[in-house]
Scaffold this motif. Structure first.
Motif, PDB file in Angstrom:
ATOM      1  N   ILE A 126       0.839  -1.197   0.000  1.00 46.54           N
ATOM      2  CA  ILE A 126       0.000   0.000   0.000  1.00 46.54           C
ATOM      3  C   ILE A 126       0.871   1.244   0.000  1.00 46.54           C
ATOM      4  CG2 ILE A 126      -1.661   1.349   1.354  1.00 46.54           C
ATOM      5  CD1 ILE A 126      -2.947  -1.216   2.232  1.00 46.54           C
ATOM      6  N   ALA A 127       1.951   1.225   0.789  1.00 44.35           N
ATOM      7  CA  ALA A 127       2.858   2.378   0.827  1.00 44.35           C
ATOM      8  C   ALA A 127       3.433   2.654  -0.553  1.00 44.35           C
ATOM      9  CB  ALA A 127       3.984   2.118   1.827  1.00 44.35           C
ATOM     10  N   GLU A 128       3.842   1.604  -1.252  1.00 43.17           N
ATOM     11  CA  GLU A 128       4.428   1.782  -2.582  1.00 43.17           C
ATOM     12  C   GLU A 128       3.402   2.318  -3.571  1.00 43.17           C
ATOM     13  OE1 GLU A 128       6.678  -0.891  -6.033  1.00 43.17           O
ATOM     14  OE2 GLU A 128       6.260  -1.759  -4.069  1.00 43.17           O
ATOM     15  N   THR A 129       2.176   1.807  -3.497  1.00 41.69           N
ATOM     16  CA  THR A 129       1.127   2.269  -4.409  1.00 41.69           C
ATOM     17  C   THR A 129       0.766   3.726  -4.142  1.00 41.69           C
ATOM     18  OG1 THR A 129       0.219   0.038  -4.617  1.00 41.69           O
ATOM     19  CG2 THR A 129      -1.226   1.859  -5.199  1.00 41.69           C
ATOM     20  N   LEU A 130       0.664   4.086  -2.869  1.00 42.37           N
ATOM     21  CA  LEU A 130       0.357   5.473  -2.539  1.00 42.37           C
ATOM     22  C   LEU A 130       1.485   6.401  -2.970  1.00 42.37           C
ATOM     23  CD1 LEU A 130      -1.295   5.186   0.989  1.00 42.37           C
ATOM     24  CD2 LEU A 130      -2.403   5.663  -1.202  1.00 42.37           C
ATOM     25  N   GLN A 131       2.716   5.918  -2.896  1.00 42.54           N
ATOM     26  CA  GLN A 131       3.854   6.716  -3.359  1.00 42.54           C
ATOM     27  C   GLN A 131       3.658   7.104  -4.812  1.00 42.54           C
ATOM     28  OE1 GLN A 131       6.414   7.807  -1.673  1.00 42.54           O
ATOM     29  NE2 GLN A 131       7.984   8.344  -3.176  1.00 42.54           N
ATOM     30  N   THR A 132       3.208   6.140  -5.610  1.00 41.73           N
ATOM     31  CA  THR A 132       2.958   6.404  -7.021  1.00 41.73           C
ATOM     32  C   THR A 132       1.704   7.247  -7.210  1.00 41.73           C
ATOM     33  OG1 THR A 132       4.044   4.352  -7.676  1.00 41.73           O
ATOM     34  CG2 THR A 132       2.554   5.348  -9.272  1.00 41.73           C
ATOM     35  N   ALA A 133       0.640   6.862  -6.501  1.00 44.38           N
ATOM     36  CA  ALA A 133      -0.650   7.510  -6.709  1.00 44.38           C
ATOM     37  C   ALA A 133      -0.655   8.962  -6.255  1.00 44.38           C
ATOM     38  CB  ALA A 133      -1.746   6.740  -5.967  1.00 44.38           C
ATOM     39  N   LEU A 134      -0.026   9.240  -5.124  1.00 45.74           N
ATOM     40  CA  LEU A 134      -0.102  10.584  -4.561  1.00 45.74           C
ATOM     41  C   LEU A 134       1.118  11.436  -4.914  1.00 45.74           C
ATOM     42  CD1 LEU A 134      -1.552   9.779  -1.030  1.00 45.74           C
ATOM     43  CD2 LEU A 134      -2.758  10.569  -3.072  1.00 45.74           C
TER      44      LEU A 134
END
Length: 204
Positions: A126-134
């Motif tokens: 989730i941290a990695e995805t949020l890094q990309t998303a946000l």
């Protein structure tokens, strides 16, 4: 004797077909469930019920709720938003602040983003995805704004794009996601002026 020929392959039918409308209904249900109960309490059963489908329809697409949430967040990030092109640094910053504030004020986003950020400490995916998303998506917009301002002579070469993003997005997240204070047009005007001035002075 006629040569052997393989029979034509038939397209899958019925349950084997992943209908786009069902997939979109499930994705919409994920956002609604995240806003209503949060990631920790969210379940495949709840998602399926909200989407009006059976659990099997969800499991045919995602093996569990974690990849489901990651896929939905990534899909939203991929859409992104165009960088403002008003012709001035102040105008670009003001437009970006307005669009970002509107997104953060959305009832769903205001519930989902803080919850997923909390879950990110427990789930590296989730941290990695949020890094990309946000961050990564917004950084591209901030970079475009800075580069355009440098070309116009409004900012010096070497202006830090990461600093620009922090100055543009940080105050909005603090006000809306942490303090949950209302934002007025006058506040956004003042923030845009202060941000532009801070960037102009950042490499002096």
């Amino acid at each position: 004797m006629a040569p052997d020929t393989a029979p034509p392959r038939r397209a899958p039918a019925g349950a084997a077909v992943l209908r786009d409308d069902v997939t979109e209904a499930i994705r919409a249900a994920v956002f609604a469930e995240l806003a209503a109960v949060g990631y920790g309490r969210m379940s495949i059963e709840g998602i399926a019920r909200r989407a009006g489908v059976g659990k099997a329809a969800v499991y045919r697409r995602w093996r569990s709720k974690l990849p489901l949430v990651l896929d939905v967040v990534s899909a939203v990030a991929a859409v992104g938003m165009p960088a403002p092109a008003t012709g001035s640094l102040l105008g670009d910053i003001r437009m970006l602040l307005e669009v970002t504030a509107r997104a953060l004020r959305h009832p769903v986003a205001s519930q989902i983003i803080p919850d997923l950020l909390a879950e990110a400490s427990r789930h590296p995916e989730i941290a990695e995805t949020l890094q990309t998303a946000l961050r990564d998506t917004q950084r591209g917009i901030a970079t475009a704004i800075v580069e355009a301002a440098v070309e116009r002579g409004e900012l010096p070469a070497g202006t830090d794009c990461d600093l620009a993003l922090d100055l543009m997005a940080g105050p909005l997240y603090w006000r809306l996601a942490v303090l949950r204070s209302p934002l007025t047009p006058r506040y956004l005007d003042r923030l845009a002026v202060a941000t532009a001035a801070a960037l102009a002075a950042s490499v002096q």
